[in-house]
Design a protein around this motif. Structure first.
Motif, short mmCIF file in Angstrom:
data_model
loop_
_atom_site.label_atom_id
_atom_site.label_comp_id
_atom_site.label_asym_id
_atom_site.label_seq_id
_atom_site.Cartn_x
_atom_site.Cartn_y
_atom_site.Cartn_z
N ILE A 139 0.87 -1.19 0.00
CA ILE A 139 0.00 0.00 0.00
C ILE A 139 0.89 1.23 0.00
N ASN A 140 0.75 2.07 -1.03
CA ASN A 140 1.61 3.25 -1.17
C ASN A 140 3.08 2.90 -0.97
N GLY A 141 3.46 1.73 -1.53
CA GLY A 141 4.85 1.31 -1.49
C GLY A 141 5.30 0.61 -0.22
N THR A 142 4.39 0.46 0.75
CA THR A 142 4.72 -0.13 2.04
C THR A 142 4.31 -1.59 2.10
N SER A 143 5.26 -2.47 2.41
CA SER A 143 4.99 -3.90 2.52
C SER A 143 4.22 -4.18 3.81
N LEU A 144 3.05 -4.79 3.66
CA LEU A 144 2.18 -5.06 4.82
C LEU A 144 1.57 -6.44 4.70
N THR A 145 0.95 -6.89 5.80
CA THR A 145 0.28 -8.19 5.86
C THR A 145 -1.24 -7.98 5.93
N CYS A 146 -1.96 -8.68 5.05
CA CYS A 146 -3.43 -8.56 5.01
C CYS A 146 -4.09 -9.45 6.05
N PHE A 147 -5.25 -9.01 6.51
CA PHE A 147 -6.16 -9.90 7.24
C PHE A 147 -7.58 -9.44 6.94
N ASN A 148 -8.56 -10.20 7.40
CA ASN A 148 -9.97 -9.94 7.04
C ASN A 148 -10.12 -9.83 5.52
N SER A 149 -9.39 -10.70 4.81
CA SER A 149 -9.43 -10.65 3.35
C SER A 149 -10.75 -11.17 2.82
N GLY A 150 -11.29 -10.48 1.84
CA GLY A 150 -12.52 -10.89 1.18
C GLY A 150 -12.56 -10.28 -0.19
N PRO A 151 -13.57 -10.61 -1.00
CA PRO A 151 -13.66 -10.02 -2.33
C PRO A 151 -13.70 -8.49 -2.28
N GLY A 152 -12.68 -7.87 -2.81
CA GLY A 152 -12.66 -6.42 -2.88
C GLY A 152 -12.39 -5.71 -1.57
N ARG A 153 -11.84 -6.41 -0.60
CA ARG A 153 -11.57 -5.73 0.68
C ARG A 153 -10.52 -6.50 1.48
N PHE A 154 -9.85 -5.78 2.36
CA PHE A 154 -8.92 -6.38 3.31
C PHE A 154 -8.57 -5.32 4.34
N SER A 155 -7.92 -5.76 5.42
CA SER A 155 -7.47 -4.83 6.45
C SER A 155 -5.98 -5.01 6.68
N VAL A 156 -5.34 -3.96 7.19
CA VAL A 156 -3.95 -4.03 7.61
C VAL A 156 -3.82 -3.34 8.97
N ALA A 157 -2.86 -3.81 9.76
CA ALA A 157 -2.57 -3.18 11.05
C ALA A 157 -1.28 -2.38 10.92
N ILE A 158 -1.30 -1.16 11.42
CA ILE A 158 -0.15 -0.27 11.32
C ILE A 158 0.38 0.03 12.72
N ILE A 159 1.64 -0.36 12.97
CA ILE A 159 2.25 -0.10 14.27
C ILE A 159 2.74 1.36 14.32
N PRO A 160 3.01 1.89 15.52
CA PRO A 160 3.41 3.30 15.62
C PRO A 160 4.61 3.67 14.76
N TYR A 161 5.63 2.82 14.67
CA TYR A 161 6.81 3.16 13.87
C TYR A 161 6.43 3.35 12.41
N THR A 162 5.65 2.42 11.86
CA THR A 162 5.22 2.52 10.47
C THR A 162 4.32 3.73 10.27
N PHE A 163 3.44 3.98 11.22
CA PHE A 163 2.53 5.13 11.14
C PHE A 163 3.31 6.44 11.04
N GLU A 164 4.39 6.53 11.81
CA GLU A 164 5.18 7.76 11.85
C GLU A 164 6.13 7.89 10.67
N HIS A 165 6.72 6.76 10.22
CA HIS A 165 7.78 6.80 9.22
C HIS A 165 7.31 6.52 7.79
#
Length: 198
Positions: A139-165
């Motif tokens: 997402i926007n060049g950031t490597s992340l792990t998906c969860f709650n994956s479904g057709p046309g949707r998913f979620s990602v969790a962002i830790i404070p370091y990633t959120f800031e940097h």
């Protein structure tokens, strides 16, 4: 090739249209190390450096790139996630990222989890792209792990370091984001489904 591990920000200083092309001038601490003709991922979009100065540089996007990414919404002052290509002796801390955006997604919700943030992303599944539970997504060049994956949707969790940097701290509900789906999943889908008939 990239890994989705963001190195730094670039701040857009100027946007200039020339025919169907768009030039972006950015300021970054990486500018002094860049060379003309070098590939650099901007929010996950691989663009070529065409001009350099000690504290800034220029890249050019063609019309096709503008249409298929969120670059059309970039404006002066925006912070962009930057990653240089991975060196041949580099460490894979993320996953294989090509810098070729598959499609744009939309931030549907952002929830504060008292120490981290959950972003729910939606996208048009008719393009044939899919995510896999606990699989990789860019997402926007950031490597992340998906969860709650479904057709046309998913979620990602962002830790404070990633959120800031990364520029996740700038995102709002309704914003468009660049998505690059996992290359292994894309190859498997192509093998299984073949090419669609035109």
């Amino acid at each position: 090739m990239f890994t989705g591990i963001i190195e730094s920000f670039g701040t857009i200083l100027k946007i200039t249209k020339e025919g169907t092309n768009v030039h972006f001038d950015l300021e970054s601490i990486l500018a002094a190390e860049l060379k003309i003709d070098q590939s650099l991922a901007h929010d996950g979009v691989c663009l070529t450096v065409v001009e350099t100065k000690p504290d800034r540089y220029r890249v050019t996007a063609i019309d096709e790139t503008i249409k298929k990414t969120n670059l059309s919404q970039w404006e002066e002052g925006k912070k962009v996630n930057l990653e240089r290509c991975m060196p041949a002796n580099g460490r894979f801390d993320g996953h294989i990222v090509q810098g070729h955006v598959d499609q744009v997604g939309v931030v549907k919700s952002i929830s504060d989890q008292d120490g981290s943030w959950i972003f729910e992303i939606e996208y048009d599944s008719s393009n044939g792209n899919v995510t896999v539970e606990k699989g990789s997504i860019t997402i926007n060049g950031t490597s992340l792990t998906c969860f709650n994956s479904g057709p046309g949707r998913f979620s990602v969790a962002i830790i404070p370091y990633t959120f800031e940097h990364t520029n996740f701290h700038q995102l709002k509900v309704g914003d468009k984001v660049n998505l690059e789906f996992d290359i292994i999943g894309k190859y498997i889908a192509r093998i299984v489904n073949g090419y669609s008939q035109q």
